[in-house]
Design a protein around this motif. Structure first.
Motif, PDB file in Angstrom:
ATOM      1  N   ASN A  28       0.966  -1.414   0.012  1.00  0.00           N
ATOM      2  CA  ASN A  28       0.135   0.041  -0.066  1.00  0.00           C
ATOM      3  C   ASN A  28       0.839   1.245  -0.020  1.00  0.00           C
ATOM      4  N   PHE A  29       0.377   2.206  -0.686  1.00  0.00           N
ATOM      5  CA  PHE A  29       1.342   3.569  -0.579  1.00  0.00           C
ATOM      6  C   PHE A  29       0.269   4.726  -0.446  1.00  0.00           C
ATOM      7  N   ASP A  30       0.793   5.810   0.406  1.00  0.00           N
ATOM      8  CA  ASP A  30       0.259   7.176   0.396  1.00  0.00           C
ATOM      9  C   ASP A  30       0.888   8.095  -0.503  1.00  0.00           C
ATOM     10  N   ASP A  31       2.120   7.760  -0.722  1.00  0.00           N
ATOM     11  CA  ASP A  31       2.994   8.737  -1.244  1.00  0.00           C
ATOM     12  C   ASP A  31       3.558   8.149  -2.870  1.00  0.00           C
ATOM     13  N   PRO A  32       3.072   9.078  -3.682  1.00  0.00           N
ATOM     14  CA  PRO A  32       3.448   8.561  -5.058  1.00  0.00           C
ATOM     15  C   PRO A  32       4.839   8.366  -5.291  1.00  0.00           C
ATOM     16  N   GLU A  33       5.721   8.899  -4.785  1.00  0.00           N
ATOM     17  CA  GLU A  33       7.333   8.869  -5.015  1.00  0.00           C
ATOM     18  C   GLU A  33       7.654   7.560  -4.640  1.00  0.00           C
ATOM     19  N   ASN A  55       6.987   1.972 -17.576  1.00  0.00           N
ATOM     20  CA  ASN A  55       6.443   3.184 -18.073  1.00  0.00           C
ATOM     21  C   ASN A  55       4.821   3.332 -17.796  1.00  0.00           C
ATOM     22  N   GLU A  56       4.238   2.132 -18.179  1.00  0.00           N
ATOM     23  CA  GLU A  56       2.828   2.057 -18.037  1.00  0.00           C
ATOM     24  C   GLU A  56       2.383   2.490 -16.361  1.00  0.00           C
ATOM     25  N   ALA A  57       3.333   1.601 -15.575  1.00  0.00           N
ATOM     26  CA  ALA A  57       3.142   1.917 -14.073  1.00  0.00           C
ATOM     27  C   ALA A  57       3.384   3.396 -13.534  1.00  0.00           C
ATOM     28  N   PHE A  58       4.251   3.899 -14.373  1.00  0.00           N
ATOM     29  CA  PHE A  58       4.606   5.414 -13.937  1.00  0.00           C
ATOM     30  C   PHE A  58       3.461   6.163 -14.381  1.00  0.00           C
ATOM     31  N   GLN A  59       3.062   6.076 -15.530  1.00  0.00           N
ATOM     32  CA  GLN A  59       1.815   6.792 -15.943  1.00  0.00           C
ATOM     33  C   GLN A  59       0.668   6.453 -14.946  1.00  0.00           C
ATOM     34  N   GLY A  60       0.514   5.385 -14.703  1.00  0.00           N
ATOM     35  CA  GLY A  60      -0.666   4.624 -13.962  1.00  0.00           C
ATOM     36  C   GLY A  60      -0.578   5.239 -12.412  1.00  0.00           C
ATOM     37  N   ILE A  61       0.460   5.638 -11.867  1.00  0.00           N
ATOM     38  CA  ILE A  61       0.748   6.122 -10.511  1.00  0.00           C
ATOM     39  C   ILE A  61       0.345   7.616 -10.544  1.00  0.00           C
ATOM     40  N   ASP A  62       0.723   8.245 -11.802  1.00  0.00           N
ATOM     41  CA  ASP A  62       0.289   9.765 -12.014  1.00  0.00           C
ATOM     42  C   ASP A  62      -1.049   9.748 -12.247  1.00  0.00           C
ATOM     43  N   ASP A  63      -1.800   8.982 -13.026  1.00  0.00           N
ATOM     44  CA  ASP A  63      -3.126   9.061 -13.306  1.00  0.00           C
ATOM     45  C   ASP A  63      -3.879   8.847 -11.974  1.00  0.00           C
ATOM     46  N   ALA A 121     -10.632   8.739  -4.491  1.00  0.00           N
ATOM     47  CA  ALA A 121     -10.257   7.211  -4.409  1.00  0.00           C
ATOM     48  C   ALA A 121      -8.716   6.958  -4.545  1.00  0.00           C
ATOM     49  N   GLY A 122      -8.141   7.961  -5.349  1.00  0.00           N
ATOM     50  CA  GLY A 122      -6.856   7.897  -5.794  1.00  0.00           C
ATOM     51  C   GLY A 122      -5.781   8.447  -4.650  1.00  0.00           C
ATOM     52  N   LYS A 123      -6.170   8.652  -3.549  1.00  0.00           N
ATOM     53  CA  LYS A 123      -5.374   9.191  -2.420  1.00  0.00           C
ATOM     54  C   LYS A 123      -4.360   8.090  -1.947  1.00  0.00           C
ATOM     55  N   ARG A 124      -4.856   7.085  -1.799  1.00  0.00           N
ATOM     56  CA  ARG A 124      -4.061   5.993  -1.389  1.00  0.00           C
ATOM     57  C   ARG A 124      -4.012   4.940  -2.641  1.00  0.00           C
ATOM     58  N   LEU A 125      -3.099   3.865  -2.813  1.00  0.00           N
ATOM     59  CA  LEU A 125      -2.892   3.126  -3.883  1.00  0.00           C
ATOM     60  C   LEU A 125      -2.489   1.793  -3.507  1.00  0.00           C
ATOM     61  N   VAL A 126      -2.763   0.890  -4.032  1.00  0.00           N
ATOM     62  CA  VAL A 126      -2.331  -0.651  -3.796  1.00  0.00           C
ATOM     63  C   VAL A 126      -1.541  -1.109  -5.191  1.00  0.00           C
ATOM     64  N   ILE A 127      -0.398  -1.450  -5.040  1.00  0.00           N
ATOM     65  CA  ILE A 127       0.150  -2.212  -6.101  1.00  0.00           C
ATOM     66  C   ILE A 127       0.438  -3.690  -5.610  1.00  0.00           C
TER      67      ILE A 127
END
Ligand code: AMP
Ligand code: GLY
Length: 426
Positions: free
Chosen positions: A122-127, A160-168, A178-184
């Motif tokens: 889980n991530f809260d931080d895009p970096e 590259n698709e993943a970087f784009q996805g994280i950005d989106d 909904a995109g405040k947090r992310l699961v990879i």
């Protein structure tokens, strides 16, 4: 009894069609309903998120049982709001509906209770998410934490698709908050199945296994939709596998939620991947699947009002629902362009020509306009048929689809292709 159903899709039409068969029922209301539901229930123009308006209506009309169809009111706490007024309602309360409302919560929950699912972070931080992608080989599955109408999952074949996805998801906020947090998570391979368990928080019964077709195009190509068709029972889940799913996934989830003080009552929809290592959780939903339930209810002989009242009272009888030995399939007719942009207000013709008693045309995005029925959404109709065999059901459903037309109508011609393949191999 007076019954209120909240929602306006094919799921709600199918539920009301089934509820209307119960001898207990006197009046049925639907908020807000659609063009097909209006033939079976009184539609009231209250938004599914207007919890105050809904509870006031239920008090005023002396509603004996309310069923919330979609996830949004459930995650907003419609069940809690109704219970505060002493009303009887079927569905999980807000702190239990989190199993659908937050994917980061659910992943941590699954890990804590050793319930099989994809490996994840889980991530809260895009970096931080970007750094993780650098350190991990593809493919990746990116999921916005919150509700995104079934569209918040991006499968990425490369970095590259993943970087784009994280950005989106996290920066542009394509899916809003909904995109405040992310699961990879790890990409799982296998066949998918939907298991719907009805539970009072301790005991549960399961409905026939179903399989959805999420992608918009034939051969499961193109972007994901809410679901383009479904059938039940899905042969991929045989008796033995169902037992395994019950003991390794459904029961531990219900027990875990109880242990977390989040008693889960209502429908627990487990979206599963049947992998080589066994069944794993893809996602949970806190409501009946749509279109799955359209292909399940015509097989169910048990009175659904009885079943829902038992759950609402917290006293589910440990009897499996009575299910016919038939097969059922639902083919979704959608507006051309869905899940992207599409036109509305197209006149639907041919509905009266479908007269087979084994065919039900459930309405999703329709409304009445004068004495015509017109399109009003992406998924327009769920053309559903039962048959003694899967092939018979399928033929009847597609025959009916062939009789119905509207400008730009689109449907997949390959609903049930996995069951067909299994038959030809078996
Ligand atoms: P969800 O909204 O979580 O059900 O995801 C939508 C769709 O994405 C699922 O029905 C799967 O087809 C696919 N999907 C989600 N998670 C995974 C995964 N970990 N591996 C492979 N496919 C996945
Ligand atoms: N058919 C998928 C869902 O109901 O979420």
């Amino acid at each position: 009894m007076n019954i209120l159903v909240i929602g306006n899709g094919g799921r709600e039409h199918a539920l009301i069609w089934k509820i209307a068969q119960s001898p207990y029922v006197e009046r049925i209301f639907c908020a807000p309903g659609n063009g097909g539901i209006a033939e079976l229930a009184t539609c009231v123009q209250i938004d599914v998120t207007d919890l105050k308006g809904l509870t006031q209506f239920a008090v005023r009309e002396k509603i004996d049982l309310t069923v919330a169809g979609p996830e949004l009111p459930l995650t907003l706490g419609v069940v809690d709001a109704f219970r505060r007024e002493g009303l009887v309602v079927f569905g999980p309360r807000r702190d239990a509906a989190i199993l659908e409302g937050s994917k980061t919560f659910t992943k941590d929950f699954l890990a804590k209770y050793n319930i099989p699912s994809a490996a994840y972070r889980n991530f809260d931080d895009p970096e931080e998410a970007v750094r993780y992608i650098h350190d991990t080989p593809p493919p990746y599955v990116l999921k916005a934490d919150g509700l995104a109408a079934g569209k918040g999952v991006i499968i990425c074949r490369n970095r590259n698709e993943a970087f784009q996805g994280i950005d989106d998801i996290m920066k542009t906020r394509k899916f809003g908050e909904a995109g405040k947090r992310l699961v990879i998570e790890e990409f799982m391979t296998g066949e998918e199945a939907s298991i719907l368990a009805v539970t009072d928080g301790e005991r549960f019964v399961t409905l026939p296994p179903a399989q959805d077709h999420k992608a918009v195009f034939e051969g499961d190509k193109g972007p994901n939709t809410g679901g383009m068709g479904a059938y039940a029972p899905a042969p991929v889940v045989d008796e033995r596998l169902l037992e395994q799913i019950k003991t390794t996934i459904i029961q531990p989830t219900i027990d875990g939620m109880k242990a977390e003080d989040r008693l889960y009552q209502g429908v627990l929809y487990a979206g599963l991947m049947i992998t080589a290592e066994g069944p794993k959780v893809v996602e949970f939903n806190c409501r009946f699947g749509d279109p799955e339930i359209q292909a399940i209810l015509p097989l169910m002989k048990t009175d659904i009002v009885d079943l829902m009242m038992e759950v609402a009272d917290g006293k589910l009888k440990p009897l499996e629902p009575e299910i016919s030995h038939d097969s059922c399939i639902c083919v979704v007719m959608a507006s051309g362009g869905y899940p992207g942009s599409y036109q509305k207000d197209k006149v639907i013709l041919g509905l009266e020509d479908v007269r087979d008693q084994d065919v039900m045309v459930f309405h999703a995005g329709t409304k009445r306009s004068g004495d015509q029925t017109v399109t009003s959404g992406g998924r327009v109709l769920g053309v559903t048929a039962t048959g003694r065999t899967f092939l018979q059901a399928r033929e009847k459903a597609y025959q009916a689809v062939g009789k119905i037309t509207f400008d730009g109508a689109y449907y997949r011609r390959d609903i049930g292709h996995r069951a067909l393949k299994l038959r030809s191999e078996g």
